[in-house]
Design an enzyme around this catalytic site. Structure first.
Site, PDB file in Angstrom:
ATOM      1  N   THR A  85       2.710   3.217  -7.006  1.00 10.01           N
ATOM      2  CA  THR A  85       2.878   3.724  -5.648  1.00 10.01           C
ATOM      3  C   THR A  85       2.209   5.087  -5.613  1.00 10.01           C
ATOM      4  OG1 THR A  85       4.462   4.150  -3.857  1.00 10.01           O
ATOM      5  CG2 THR A  85       5.106   4.864  -6.075  1.00 10.01           C
ATOM      6  N   ILE A 115       0.847  -1.184   0.000  1.00 12.33           N
ATOM      7  CA  ILE A 115       0.000   0.000   0.000  1.00 12.33           C
ATOM      8  C   ILE A 115       0.881   1.231   0.000  1.00 12.33           C
ATOM      9  CG2 ILE A 115      -1.676   1.347   1.339  1.00 12.33           C
ATOM     10  CD1 ILE A 115      -2.841  -1.268   2.348  1.00 12.33           C
ATOM     11  N   CYS A 116       0.634   2.149  -0.930  1.00 12.08           N
ATOM     12  CA  CYS A 116       1.338   3.422  -0.987  1.00 12.08           C
ATOM     13  C   CYS A 116       2.848   3.209  -1.117  1.00 12.08           C
ATOM     14  CB  CYS A 116       0.963   4.244   0.241  1.00 12.08           C
ATOM     15  SG  CYS A 116       1.439   5.983   0.155  1.00 12.08           S
ATOM     16  N   SER A 117       3.641   3.820  -0.231  1.00 12.71           N
ATOM     17  CA  SER A 117       5.102   3.692  -0.319  1.00 12.71           C
ATOM     18  C   SER A 117       5.595   2.337   0.155  1.00 12.71           C
ATOM     19  CB  SER A 117       5.775   4.805   0.496  1.00 12.71           C
ATOM     20  OG  SER A 117       5.365   4.754   1.850  1.00 12.71           O
ATOM     21  N   GLY A 118       4.684   1.460   0.563  1.00 14.39           N
ATOM     22  CA  GLY A 118       5.077   0.085   0.870  1.00 14.39           C
ATOM     23  C   GLY A 118       5.619  -0.637  -0.348  1.00 14.39           C
TER      24      GLY A 118
END
Length: 314
Positions: free
Chosen positions: A122, A102-105
């Protein structure tokens, strides 16, 4: 029961951490049973979450036996990935575990090498950084999420919810995902290829508050079986077709007809799961001109035929 392990890294973004926990933990099957067991795992017991510290109940051993691993975003996406975390994710991948970010993961997931040669996304603000740091990944900054089968990535904020609902739909079908979406107060029609954001200049300002197309979307949902044209939709909205196209994309990230096709397929999924109606009748109920056109659109959207979908989720 499907086990979801949420991996909490240092500097984890609390919103990204809580999103999969809440969505999967609240998911219920038609008979009332929980669809998922959720566990939070971390390399160390205490994890820095910025404004506070969290304590994880499980170590990296909690990733073993998980059907899905979620890697939430972190406020330090370029920080070196601990070797123990890298090895644990690679071992999970080798076992066939589904892994999503999720996102910057996406950054720590990319650091494992598991995304090499694949398309990924991202948060749009970090897309250039991801592309520069990991040139072997095809970075797409314009979508909500990317599903490569075993490995999935999403953009920021609400896109993480979209990705979780997408995985629920893959696991348990459209009806269960629709219930999960209602609990999250989220629309189920948002597809992965929808735009993350729209940039407005001085000649194309966002629609003012109060002019949302939500009433129009509700009307479209109620008239999926109708033979609607772009002109019909524009007339209902009280605007020209040109204005409709511009404002609709501003507010939904897609076009009216693309949105309508997606909503029709979602309704068809629900009917395939909950009724014994023949495919020809369902095609008519959701507004497709012919069973052939319905089968083609359904397969392009879901990846399987209507009959195969019914066998899986009925």
């Amino acid at each position: 029961m499907h086990i979801v392990a949420v991996l909490a890294l240092d500097k984890v973004i609390p919103f990204d951490l809580s999103t999969p926990i809440e969505v999967f933990q609240r998911t219920r099957l038609p008979d009332g049973r929980p669809g998922y067991q959720v566990r939070v795992c971390a390399e160390r017991a205490e994890v820095d979450a910025g404004t506070f510290t969290i304590r994880a109940h499980r170590g990296l051993d909690g990733l073993k036996g998980a059907d899905t691993i979620i890697v939430p975003g972190t406020a330090a996406p370029t920080a070196p990935l601990p070797a123990a975390v890298r090895d644990a994710l690679r071992e999970a991948a080798a076992r066939g575990t589904r892994i999503a970010s999720i996102c910057s993961g996406t950054f720590p997931l990319a650091a494992t090498g598991l995304l090499d040669g694949l398309r990924a996304t991202t948060h749009w603000i970090a897309a250039d950084l991801l592309a520069a740091a990991y040139p072997r990944i095809e970075v797409d900054p314009d979508v909500l999420y990317v599903d490569n089968g075993q490995f999935l990535t999403s953009a920021g904020a609400a896109a993480g919810l979209d990705l979780c609902l997408h995985m629920i739909r893959r696991d348990y079908g459209s009806a269960v995902a629709a219930d999960a979406a209602r609990l999250s107060v989220m629309p189920l029609e948002r597809e992965g290829g929808q735009a993350q954001f729209i940039v407005h200049d001085h000649t194309s300002a966002p629609a003012p508050q109060g002019s949302s197309f939500e009433p129009l979307l509700g009307w479209l949902r109620d008239h999926l079986d109708s033979d609607l044209t772009l002109a019909d939709i524009a007339a209902r909205a009280g605007v020209s077709t040109r204005t409709l196209m511009r404002r609709f994309r501003e507010q939904t990230g897609t076009t009216p007809l693309q949105w309508l096709h997606r909503a029709r397929v979602r309704q068809a999924q629900h009917l395939l799961e909950t009724t014994a109606h023949p495919v020809e009748r369902i095609a008519e109920q959701v507004g497709f001109g012919s069973p052939t056109a319905f089968r083609d659109r359904f397969k392009r959207t879901t990846g399987v035929s209507p009959q195969a979908y019914r066998r899986t989720f009925s």
